[in-house]
Design an enzyme around this catalytic site. Structure first.
Site, mmCIF file in Angstrom:
data_model
loop_
_atom_site.group_PDB
_atom_site.id
_atom_site.type_symbol
_atom_site.label_atom_id
_atom_site.label_comp_id
_atom_site.label_asym_id
_atom_site.label_seq_id
_atom_site.Cartn_x
_atom_site.Cartn_y
_atom_site.Cartn_z
ATOM 1 N N SER A 121 -2.627 -6.045 -2.428
ATOM 2 C CA SER A 121 -3.144 -5.710 -3.803
ATOM 3 C C SER A 121 -4.448 -4.120 -4.044
ATOM 4 O O SER A 121 -4.064 -3.325 -3.695
ATOM 5 C CB SER A 121 -3.894 -6.875 -4.982
ATOM 6 O OG SER A 121 -4.624 -7.042 -6.169
ATOM 7 N N ASP A 143 5.709 -9.115 -10.346
ATOM 8 C CA ASP A 143 4.512 -8.617 -10.147
ATOM 9 C C ASP A 143 4.096 -8.313 -11.623
ATOM 10 O O ASP A 143 4.230 -6.766 -12.310
ATOM 11 C CB ASP A 143 4.270 -7.562 -9.147
ATOM 12 C CG ASP A 143 2.419 -8.033 -9.118
ATOM 13 O OD1 ASP A 143 1.891 -8.040 -9.914
ATOM 14 O OD2 ASP A 143 2.299 -7.720 -8.132
ATOM 15 N N HIS A 200 2.092 -13.112 -6.593
ATOM 16 C CA HIS A 200 1.012 -11.634 -6.334
ATOM 17 C C HIS A 200 -0.075 -12.094 -5.742
ATOM 18 O O HIS A 200 -0.222 -11.510 -4.207
ATOM 19 C CB HIS A 200 0.719 -10.834 -7.696
ATOM 20 C CG HIS A 200 -0.333 -10.016 -7.727
ATOM 21 N ND1 HIS A 200 0.289 -8.452 -7.302
ATOM 22 C CD2 HIS A 200 -1.766 -9.902 -7.151
ATOM 23 C CE1 HIS A 200 -0.966 -7.769 -7.464
ATOM 24 N NE2 HIS A 200 -1.779 -8.520 -7.270
#
Length: 335
Positions: A147, A281, A310
């Site tokens: 991320s 996502d 995610h």
């Protein structure tokens, strides 16, 4: 030898039955409390003169929340998948932890190492500082980022080209236009203008017994079929006001500062990068994948075909670790 086919995989499977050595530390890095989890027998990689240093360190750069505990199962699975040949470490973001009793969130010192260590820029410098102080410059690195950790990793490679990065694996990379993503549009007003109103309920909930906190976390994650137990334990730390304040502050900066993709750094390091995008996502929609794939047709840019979320650490750590091990087999056999 990793990459030698089924015998190596069978040996790794047998070893995975054994207890995985895991060392836990709370340290100050750039003056901020930092939680470090180290998988494998290597606790100190800073001594250049040691002949027992491994050739390679796998270092996890977390997403946000950047609590190391979320990646506990992931690093253990990765360590076993790598045939227990290399250390696998995860370093929390600065202040994304609940320090043990007697340790403050900010080091009590007259020397201020870094301005705004809890901000996005500070988190980049925090990781570079950790490597400088704790890892020999002779050790090659595999950076596995998740991320916002992907943005941080690209910044690290940009600012410290001397790092011996063998590979960077960027999982569900939030490296551009976060505020314009579906989730970003929803969260930006909350994070940038209203985050302070969240502090009072967190403060009140912090007085609850640990067992009640764990029950609240289980209730919040009840929709998952098989939530990782270490994720539940780690999530209890989110009831700390200092910890949640650091998390939300960093997130507010992400919305404002992560806008344009750094295509220059990507181009300069393309052969070292593996991108892994999700299909559903909401932080990084699929058209971001389509666009980067078009811009870098020769890059190793993959789209998830397994339906992983995610926040894969909540329920798919072992599956992700297995995939990464397969991706890196050729690199490791060449070492």
């Amino acid at each position: 030898m990793l990459g030698a086919g089924e015998p190596a995989r069978a040996e790794a499977n047998m070893r995975s039955e054994e207890p995985v050595p895991l060392h836990e530390e709370f340290i100050y890095c750039c003056g901020a409390a930092t939680h470090v989890l180290k998988c494998g027998p290597w606790k100190d990689l800073s001594k250049d003169e040691s002949k027992n240093l491994p050739r390679l360190l796998f270092m996890i750069i977390p997403g946000n929340p950047g609590l190391a505990g979320y990646y506990r199962t992931f690093i253990q699975a990765l360590y076993c998948g790598l045939n227990q040949q290399y250390p696998v470490w995860v370093v929390s973001h600065a202040g994304h932890c609940k320090p043990p009793s007697g340790m403050e969130m900010i080091e009590d010192t007259d020397i201020k190492e870094l301005e705004d260590v809890f901000g996005l820029n500070g988190q980049v410098e925090h990781k570079l500082n950790f490597l400088k102080k704790n890892v020999s410059k002779d050790i090659k690195l595999v950076l596995i980022a998740h991320s916002i950790g992907c943005y941080i990793t690209l910044e690290m490679m940009k600012r410290a080209s001397e790092l011996q990065v063998l590979r960077s694996v960027l999982l569900f990379p939030t490296i551009e236009r976060i505020a314009q993503s579906p989730q970003g549009k929803l969260m930006t007003p909350l994070l940038c203008k209203l985050r302070y109103i969240l502090y009072m309920p967190v403060y009140l909930l912090s007085f609850l017994p640990e067992g009640v906190k764990a029950s609240l976390v289980r209730f919040a994650l009840r929709g998952m079929k098989s939530c990782d137990e270490s994720s539940i334990t780690t999530s209890v730390n989110l009831f700390s006001v200092d910890c949640i304040a650091n998390i939300l502050y960093m997130a507010s900066q992400e919305m404002m500062k992560v806008v344009e993709r750094d295509s220059t750094t990507i181009k300069q390091n393309l052969k070292k990068l593996i991108f892994y995008y999700g299909t559903g996502d909401s932080w990084c929609p699929q058209h971001y994948y389509d666009e980067i794939k078009t811009d870098f047709p020769d890059g190793d840019i993959r789209l998830c075909e397994k339906g992983l979320r995610h926040a894969f650490v909540l329920d798919a750590s072992k599956e992700m670790a297995s995939m990464i091990t397969d991706w890196l087999q050729d690199d490791l056999t060449k070492l």
